[in-house]
Write a protein that holds these residues in place. Structure first.
Motif, PDB file in Angstrom:
ATOM      1  N   TYR A 189       0.841  -1.094   0.022  1.00  0.00           N
ATOM      2  CA  TYR A 189      -0.157   0.084  -0.089  1.00  0.00           C
ATOM      3  C   TYR A 189       0.729   1.331   0.000  1.00  0.00           C
ATOM      4  O   TYR A 189       0.742   2.247  -0.870  1.00  0.00           O
ATOM      5  CB  TYR A 189      -1.018  -0.076   1.092  1.00  0.00           C
ATOM      6  N   LYS A 190       1.846   1.271   0.865  1.00  0.00           N
ATOM      7  CA  LYS A 190       2.748   2.302   0.846  1.00  0.00           C
ATOM      8  C   LYS A 190       3.529   2.792  -0.485  1.00  0.00           C
ATOM      9  O   LYS A 190       3.834   3.719  -0.860  1.00  0.00           O
ATOM     10  CB  LYS A 190       3.664   2.607   2.132  1.00  0.00           C
ATOM     11  N   ARG A 191       4.109   1.494  -0.842  1.00  0.00           N
ATOM     12  CA  ARG A 191       4.760   1.635  -2.123  1.00  0.00           C
ATOM     13  C   ARG A 191       4.001   2.148  -3.323  1.00  0.00           C
ATOM     14  O   ARG A 191       4.411   2.935  -3.973  1.00  0.00           O
ATOM     15  CB  ARG A 191       5.139   0.150  -2.608  1.00  0.00           C
ATOM     16  N   GLY A 192       2.645   1.892  -3.352  1.00  0.00           N
ATOM     17  CA  GLY A 192       1.687   2.433  -4.106  1.00  0.00           C
ATOM     18  C   GLY A 192       1.267   3.785  -4.175  1.00  0.00           C
ATOM     19  O   GLY A 192       1.346   4.658  -5.240  1.00  0.00           O
ATOM     20  N   ARG A 193       1.554   4.263  -3.008  1.00  0.00           N
ATOM     21  CA  ARG A 193       1.320   5.603  -2.673  1.00  0.00           C
ATOM     22  C   ARG A 193       2.588   6.396  -3.091  1.00  0.00           C
ATOM     23  O   ARG A 193       2.286   7.535  -3.770  1.00  0.00           O
ATOM     24  CB  ARG A 193       0.973   5.915  -1.088  1.00  0.00           C
ATOM     25  N   VAL A 194       3.770   5.994  -2.822  1.00  0.00           N
ATOM     26  CA  VAL A 194       5.113   6.603  -3.436  1.00  0.00           C
ATOM     27  C   VAL A 194       5.019   6.612  -4.684  1.00  0.00           C
ATOM     28  O   VAL A 194       5.482   7.844  -5.336  1.00  0.00           O
ATOM     29  CB  VAL A 194       6.274   5.873  -2.664  1.00  0.00           C
ATOM     30  N   LEU A 195       4.706   5.571  -5.238  1.00  0.00           N
ATOM     31  CA  LEU A 195       4.750   5.594  -7.013  1.00  0.00           C
ATOM     32  C   LEU A 195       3.778   6.514  -7.481  1.00  0.00           C
ATOM     33  O   LEU A 195       3.946   7.094  -8.694  1.00  0.00           O
ATOM     34  CB  LEU A 195       4.788   4.018  -7.448  1.00  0.00           C
ATOM     35  N   ASN A 196       2.549   6.578  -7.022  1.00  0.00           N
ATOM     36  CA  ASN A 196       1.659   7.851  -7.218  1.00  0.00           C
ATOM     37  C   ASN A 196       2.462   9.093  -7.265  1.00  0.00           C
ATOM     38  O   ASN A 196       2.099   9.875  -8.194  1.00  0.00           O
ATOM     39  CB  ASN A 196       0.404   7.612  -6.114  1.00  0.00           C
ATOM     40  N   SER A 197       3.074   9.470  -6.290  1.00  0.00           N
ATOM     41  CA  SER A 197       3.616  10.607  -6.088  1.00  0.00           C
ATOM     42  C   SER A 197       4.772  11.166  -7.160  1.00  0.00           C
ATOM     43  O   SER A 197       4.975  11.942  -7.500  1.00  0.00           O
ATOM     44  CB  SER A 197       4.417  11.029  -4.825  1.00  0.00           C
ATOM     45  N   LEU A 198       5.310   9.801  -7.536  1.00  0.00           N
ATOM     46  CA  LEU A 198       6.285   9.736  -8.836  1.00  0.00           C
ATOM     47  C   LEU A 198       5.843   9.743 -10.094  1.00  0.00           C
ATOM     48  O   LEU A 198       6.534   9.835 -10.992  1.00  0.00           O
ATOM     49  CB  LEU A 198       7.519   8.440  -8.540  1.00  0.00           C
ATOM     50  N   SER A 199       4.450   9.934 -10.076  1.00  0.00           N
ATOM     51  CA  SER A 199       3.577   9.724 -11.272  1.00  0.00           C
ATOM     52  C   SER A 199       3.868   8.425 -12.216  1.00  0.00           C
ATOM     53  O   SER A 199       3.709   8.430 -13.606  1.00  0.00           O
ATOM     54  CB  SER A 199       3.999  10.894 -12.430  1.00  0.00           C
ATOM     55  N   GLN A 200       4.337   7.533 -11.416  1.00  0.00           N
ATOM     56  CA  GLN A 200       4.379   6.155 -11.933  1.00  0.00           C
ATOM     57  C   GLN A 200       3.202   5.501 -11.788  1.00  0.00           C
ATOM     58  O   GLN A 200       2.982   4.468 -10.771  1.00  0.00           O
ATOM     59  CB  GLN A 200       5.645   5.326 -11.504  1.00  0.00           C
ATOM     60  N   ASN A 201       1.888   5.764 -12.495  1.00  0.00           N
ATOM     61  CA  ASN A 201       0.592   5.144 -12.133  1.00  0.00           C
ATOM     62  C   ASN A 201       0.370   4.005 -12.480  1.00  0.00           C
ATOM     63  O   ASN A 201      -0.327   3.399 -11.586  1.00  0.00           O
ATOM     64  CB  ASN A 201      -0.338   6.277 -13.010  1.00  0.00           C
ATOM     65  N   THR A 202       0.871   3.459 -13.553  1.00  0.00           N
ATOM     66  CA  THR A 202       0.477   1.842 -13.815  1.00  0.00           C
ATOM     67  C   THR A 202       1.274   1.307 -12.713  1.00  0.00           C
ATOM     68  O   THR A 202       0.635   0.300 -12.143  1.00  0.00           O
ATOM     69  CB  THR A 202       1.206   1.705 -15.157  1.00  0.00           C
ATOM     70  N   ALA A 203       2.366   1.181 -12.275  1.00  0.00           N
ATOM     71  CA  ALA A 203       3.169   0.638 -11.285  1.00  0.00           C
ATOM     72  C   ALA A 203       2.332   0.738  -9.991  1.00  0.00           C
ATOM     73  O   ALA A 203       2.486  -0.122  -9.172  1.00  0.00           O
ATOM     74  CB  ALA A 203       4.676   1.200 -11.213  1.00  0.00           C
ATOM     75  N   SER A 204       2.081   2.181  -9.714  1.00  0.00           N
ATOM     76  CA  SER A 204       1.267   2.342  -8.631  1.00  0.00           C
ATOM     77  C   SER A 204       0.104   1.565  -8.330  1.00  0.00           C
ATOM     78  O   SER A 204      -0.270   0.880  -7.374  1.00  0.00           O
ATOM     79  CB  SER A 204       1.104   3.773  -8.342  1.00  0.00           C
ATOM     80  N   THR A 205      -0.863   1.531  -9.227  1.00  0.00           N
ATOM     81  CA  THR A 205      -2.130   0.743  -9.425  1.00  0.00           C
ATOM     82  C   THR A 205      -1.668  -0.745  -9.406  1.00  0.00           C
ATOM     83  O   THR A 205      -2.338  -1.490  -8.538  1.00  0.00           O
ATOM     84  CB  THR A 205      -2.763   0.787 -10.893  1.00  0.00           C
TER      85      THR A 205
END
Length: 685
Positions: free
Chosen positions: A125-141
């Motif tokens: 969950y936390k990894r997804g949040r961080v990736l979202n902030s990096l605009s790596q949206n597919t990886a975040s999802t």
């Protein structure tokens, strides 16, 4: 082009400092007690890592070191993993996202080794949040869906709302507004069930942003106003500021620039007070854009300069690019006294503006619309500087991405109608449910023992009749909206094929024919847009459209085929009705999969006849046919083409409102070619 809206990912509880201050004091007091056992002390250290992560990262790092040393001394790998998991927040809130991912790797490695599913779920969950902030949206999802899967195994729904909310933000950033709305709605339902007012606000705001983004301003206002009322009740300054900012966006879209700037000013005042730099960066930028639109170039430039500085610090390069472009526009439009204030000589106006626009293009991100506008403005600047080759090159680049922007806008229009359908469907269902509940309550209140049989039968009969009537209305509305969406899906399909035809003529430099072609093409465009808004058109109008369309395509293919219409006696095409542009995709298939396979003497024949209460339309060609196609894949492509699938879907919706079952049959001709039989209800004016 407005800056990108800041999506709320979760409740930001650290702005209500009183509750957090008490928790920190309690943990610090526990640490100071020498009687604490090592395990209790270790838990305290981990708690302090987490709590100091928000507003004192230096102390957070100190307690991480203490926790790491003590966990290793006690040989407790699970506590080591928890320390790294807490450290993710420290790096996250300080903007060190890459280091946050490294901390997540360390935590996940230990949790996997220890087979700690709960720890793996939280880390994902936390990894997804961080990736979202990096605009790596597919990886975040991907990470967030993994988190949901693990929490599901544990039957733990504590993170469900925040997770689906973050997934929604990923889809929003990727302009997949239908998926974004789906996940935001799931979050709203979750938070409403738990009466979590803070996160209800977040979900309402995000749904409002989706509708604002696709220009459904009335629905967006409903969500924003509901969120504002809850924010005021709970004195939620963080969300209240964002709502003022979004209201400013709404006013700016309606060209109410004074009202927009007033809302931005209110938002900025709160954000400065609570030190919300993320929200403030976007408020300054949007405030500046509204100022530019209002002609207040000096004030707009100052605001954009503040916003761009904060955006760059936050590594929000997508919006940084937008801010730079508008700063360049302010330089272009500003008066001499404004330039003098900035220390820019009048003769250097275009050079300074060029620098801003070029710098904007260095951070294009995924926003092709902003990139296209920057290139067009750059071409204008180059032309003013008499750099005509550079101006031409910039315009060519802008034109090359125009089709991408057009396609994106059409997709947004499709999604707009799809969401409108979902919104009206949901509203209708809720209204029916509410009225049903009132009917039951009224029935219970007026229940009289002596007349129970008569009252019950009468009430239930009325209730059943009204419910069926309302359900029928809702079903009809649903069918109409679905049909409109399918028509919109067909339009870009036809338009892009036609644009290719125009392009071929222009490349051949055939000016006379190109001019005639473009006139006819413009007519088909007008007819397409006009007919797409209608539920039915006459057979005469449909045939007229097909004649022009086939003329264009035949000319592009060196008159390789002819188009002929045969009407059965007594058929009056000006009085017969059918769904608009229903036959165009079928004729298009005949051209692209039949006529392109032959060299000369191609024929496409459209025959119309009436059989009982049905209209039968036969379209046949003398092309290669299904069995004799040059590639086996052609057969599959023709049967499963987007055009035929859309036509079948439209016929299925037509079935909902008629006793006749519409159908479409695809057949191979023995002598070569294909024939398609379309059967629909016979409808006349």
């Amino acid at each position: 082009m407005r800056s990108f809206s800041f999506i709320i990912l979760l409740t930001v509880s650290y702005y209500s400092g009183y509750g957090q201050s008490r928790l920190v004091d309690s943990l610090l007091k526990a640490e100071s007690m020498n009687q604490l056992k090592d395990t209790a002390l270790l838990n305290t250290y981990i708690g302090l890592i987490r709590e100091f992560a928000v507003y004192d990262t230096a102390k957070s790092f100190i307690y991480f070191d203490k926790a790491l040393q003590l966990s290793k001394k006690l040989q407790k790998p699970a506590k080591t993993a928890r320390s790294f998991a807490a450290l993710i927040l420290t790096y996250y809130y300080s903007g060190h996202y890459e280091k946050a991912l490294q901390a997540a790797d360390s935590a996940e490695l230990i949790y996997s080794r220890e087979k700690d599913i709960a720890g793996q779920a939280l880390t994902a969950y936390k990894r997804g949040r961080v990736l979202n902030s990096l605009s790596q949206n597919t990886a975040s999802t991907k990470a967030l869906l993994r988190s949901l899967e693990l929490y599901s195994l544990l039957k733990d729904s504590s993170k469900y709302g925040a997770t689906v909310n973050c997934i929604g933000s990923n889809y929003y950033i990727q302009s997949d507004f239908a998926q974004a709305s789906k996940y935001y709605t799931a979050g709203l339902i979750f938070f409403e069930q738990r009466r979590d007012s803070a996160n209800i606000i977040n979900a309402l705001v995000n749904l409002g942003l989706v509708h604002k983004r696709i220009n459904r301003l009335e629905q967006a206002s409903t969500y924003f106003n509901t969120a504002e009322a809850i924010s005021l009740r709970f004195n939620d300054q963080y969300n209240l500021a964002k709502l003022y900012s979004y209201k400013g966006d709404m006013h700016d879209l309606k060209s109410n620039y004074d009202s927009a700037m007033l809302e931005y000013e209110k938002a900025g005042f709160i954000q400065e007070a609570i030190k919300d730099s993320a929200g403030l960066s976007l408020t300054y930028t949007n405030y500046g854009i509204a100022g530019y639109n209002a002609g207040l170039y000096s004030q707009a430039y100052d605001l954009l300069q503040k916003g761009s500085s904060l955006l760059f610090m936050r590594k929000d390069f997508r919006n940084y690019s937008v801010a730079l472009r508008y700063m360049g526009l302010c330089i272009l439009a500003g008066k001499e006294d404004f330039l003098k204030k900035l220390g820019i000589p009048l003769y250097k106006r275009y050079q300074v503006a060029e620098d801003f626009i070029v710098q904007s293009l260095n951070y294009p991100g995924e926003d092709v619309s902003n990139e296209m506008e920057s290139l067009k403005q750059l071409a204008y600047i180059y032309s003013k500087q008499q750099k005509y080759d550079a101006a031409y090159s910039a315009m060519v680049k802008a034109d090359s991405i125009k089709e991408i922007v057009f396609n994106s806008e059409k997709n947004e229009e499709i999604i707009q109608h799809r969401l409108q359908y979902e919104y009206e469907k949901e509203t209708t269902i809720r209204k029916i449910q509410y009225e049903d509940a009132l009917a039951r309550e009224k029935l219970n209140r007026n229940f009289v023992a002596t007349a129970i049989g008569l009252i019950a039968v009468t009430a239930l009969g009325l209730f059943y009749f009204n419910s069926r009537k309302k359900a029928a209305i809702a079903s009809k509305k649903e069918a109409e909206l679905k049909t409109k969406v399918l028509r919109l899906q067909m339009n870009p399909h036809f338009i892009f094929n036609s644009l290719n035809s125009v392009s071929d003529y222009i490349r051949k430099n055939d000016i006379e024919n190109a001019d005639d072609f473009l006139i006819k093409f413009a007519k088909t465009m007008r007819m397409t847009l006009e007919y797409s808004e209608q539920k039915f058109i006459t057979l005469s109008e449909e045939i007229g459209f097909l004649r022009i369309y086939t003329q264009l395509e035949s000319r592009r293919m060196n008159n390789r085929f002819t188009f002929e219409v045969l009407l059965e006696q007594h058929i009056q095409p000006e009085k017969i009705l059918l769904p608009p542009l229903l036959l165009q995709p079928i004729v298009e298939n005949s051209i692209w999969h039949g006529m392109t396979k032959i060299k000369t003497d191609g024929k496409i024949i459209l025959q119309v006849s009436k059989k009982e209460n049905t209209l039968q339309i036969l379209i046949e060609d003398n092309g290669a046919g299904l069995r004799f196609s040059s590639a086996a894949s052609d057969y599959t492509h023709i049967k499963d083409s987007m055009a035929l699938n859309i036509t079948k879907a439209r016929l299925a919706l037509l079935n909902d409102s008629s006793t006749v079952i519409p159908c479409i049959e695809l057949m191979d001709k023995k002598e070569g070619g294909v024939k398609v039989l379309v059967t629909i209800p016979y409808i006349s004016e």
